[in-house]
Design a protein around this motif. Structure first.
Motif, PDB file in Angstrom:
ATOM      1  N   UNK A   1       0.853  -1.192   0.000  1.00 61.38           N
ATOM      2  CA  UNK A   1       0.000   0.000   0.000  1.00 61.38           C
ATOM      3  C   UNK A   1       0.890   1.242   0.000  1.00 61.38           C
ATOM      4  N   UNK A   2       0.586   2.189  -0.852  1.00 65.13           N
ATOM      5  CA  UNK A   2       1.395   3.397  -0.955  1.00 65.13           C
ATOM      6  C   UNK A   2       1.215   4.288   0.265  1.00 65.13           C
TER       7      UNK A   2
ATOM      8  N   UNK B   1       3.595  14.886  -0.390  1.00 62.79           N
ATOM      9  CA  UNK B   1       3.724  14.457   1.005  1.00 62.79           C
ATOM     10  C   UNK B   1       3.491  12.951   1.118  1.00 62.79           C
ATOM     11  N   UNK B   2       4.361  12.315   1.874  1.00 60.89           N
ATOM     12  CA  UNK B   2       4.295  10.868   2.107  1.00 60.89           C
ATOM     13  C   UNK B   2       4.331  10.597   3.607  1.00 60.89           C
ATOM     14  N   UNK B   3       3.577   9.600   4.036  1.00 57.86           N
ATOM     15  CA  UNK B   3       3.650   9.124   5.414  1.00 57.86           C
ATOM     16  C   UNK B   3       2.865   9.958   6.390  1.00 57.86           C
ATOM     17  N   UNK B   4       3.410  11.085   6.761  1.00 51.63           N
ATOM     18  CA  UNK B   4       2.708  12.000   7.657  1.00 51.63           C
ATOM     19  C   UNK B   4       2.968  11.769   9.129  1.00 51.63           C
TER      20      UNK B   4
ATOM     21  N   UNK C   1       9.703   9.419  -5.625  1.00 53.56           N
ATOM     22  CA  UNK C   1       8.653   8.722  -4.894  1.00 53.56           C
ATOM     23  C   UNK C   1       9.107   7.402  -4.307  1.00 53.56           C
ATOM     24  N   UNK C   2       9.946   6.655  -5.036  1.00 49.54           N
ATOM     25  CA  UNK C   2      10.361   5.340  -4.542  1.00 49.54           C
ATOM     26  C   UNK C   2      11.228   5.457  -3.293  1.00 49.54           C
ATOM     27  N   UNK C   3      11.938   6.566  -3.138  1.00 46.77           N
ATOM     28  CA  UNK C   3      12.700   6.817  -1.916  1.00 46.77           C
ATOM     29  C   UNK C   3      11.766   7.303  -0.811  1.00 46.77           C
TER      30      UNK C   3
ATOM     31  N   UNK D   1       9.815   4.635   1.189  1.00 44.04           N
ATOM     32  CA  UNK D   1      10.542   3.942   2.268  1.00 44.04           C
ATOM     33  C   UNK D   1      10.753   4.856   3.472  1.00 44.04           C
ATOM     34  N   UNK D   2      11.150   6.077   3.202  1.00 45.81           N
ATOM     35  CA  UNK D   2      11.384   7.008   4.298  1.00 45.81           C
ATOM     36  C   UNK D   2      10.111   7.267   5.093  1.00 45.81           C
TER      37      UNK D   2
END
Length: 268
Positions: free
Chosen positions: A1-2, A21-24, A43-45, A48-49
């Motif tokens: 899941x992204x 924005x990723x994760x949050x 995005x691929x990095x 993971x982060x």
């Protein structure tokens, strides 16, 4: 899941800046890409982060979906100003900066000007060219020729000679987004690699961090590392031994291993 959350725009330093924005969750990290890398190509990095950090990836002015007009100022000082004002406008009291190549130089310049909101610097293979120093090893034509091809429409296969080690997916994404990189902005940035004195900035750094370099990139050499250790002793150094300048693309696992070791986070 992204872990991708959303894209958004911020008006900072007088221009419109676009971010993804990723994760949050977790400590905030602002990712600063290289000279022809729109935010989406990282995005691929960021995925993971985002397991451990609240990741925001910036489209620099003149790239991606950020502000881009003829005659724009796309200098190192302008981009560093964008980053510092972005932190101010967003009300971020603290953030890590992860910068690759040009983005690492922007992080260094920003931190040398105002480090109050910066927790750590994660510098990935920054060009160490400058006044009186050897030139940056990648010629301007490499960037300009590929951008002009992309503006006309280019396939992943046609881009492969420019990045022969990349996966099909990475090349497809670059073929889709490279046309958004302003040739004018790229020309200014490449000239800045030779005209801006990043070593003077390094000597002013007070922010701790990591300097990751590529053993096969030809951008940062052993003698450069020795000089930087003297100029910026608060930067811990590590080397990606199997990678060229585009470290996450050339050896993604080693990139995340080295970064994870420093951040004390499992990124593998």
């Amino acid at each position: 899941m992204s872990s991708f959350l959303h894209g958004y725009h911020v008006r900072a330093n007088g221009v419109r800046l676009h971010l993804l924005r990723y994760g949050g969750q977790g400590p905030r990290m602002l990712l600063l890409p290289g000279i022809t890398s729109p935010a989406i190509t990282w995005g691929f990095v960021a995925e993971r982060l985002a397991r451990h950090f609240d990741v925001h990836v910036l489209d620099f002015r003149g790239r991606g979906l950020s502000w881009s007009v003829p005659g724009m100022d796309a200098s190192l000082d302008a981009m560093a100003g964008d980053v510092l004002d972005l932190l101010e406008v967003q009300g971020w009291s603290s953030a890590m900066l992860l910068g690759h190549s040009m983005g690492a130089r922007v992080a260094i310049r920003a931190a040398s000007r105002d480090a109050r909101r910066l927790d750590r610097l994660l510098l990935i293979d920054p060009p160490v060219s400058g006044p009186g120093r050897r030139p940056y090893p990648v010629p301007l034509s490499w960037y300009v020729d590929s951008i002009r091809m992309a503006i006309q429409g280019i396939t992943a296969d046609e881009l492969r000679p420019y990045a022969p080690t990349w996966t099909d997916e990475q090349l497809q994404l670059r073929a889709e987004w490279l046309h958004t990189c302003s040739e004018e902005a790229v020309v200014q940035a490449h000239a800045g690699f030779h005209n801006d004195d990043i070593h003077a900035d390094l000597a002013r750094l007070q922010t701790p961090g990591l300097l990751m370099t590529a053993a096969r990139g030809g951008v940062v050499l052993a003698e450069d590392l020795a000089e930087i250790e003297t100029l910026a002793p608060r930067l811990q150094q590590c080397t990606a031994h199997s990678a060229g300048h585009m470290i996450p693309w050339d050896d993604e696992l080693d990139f995340h291993r080295l970064l994870g070791e420093y951040l004390e986070a499992d990124l593998l």
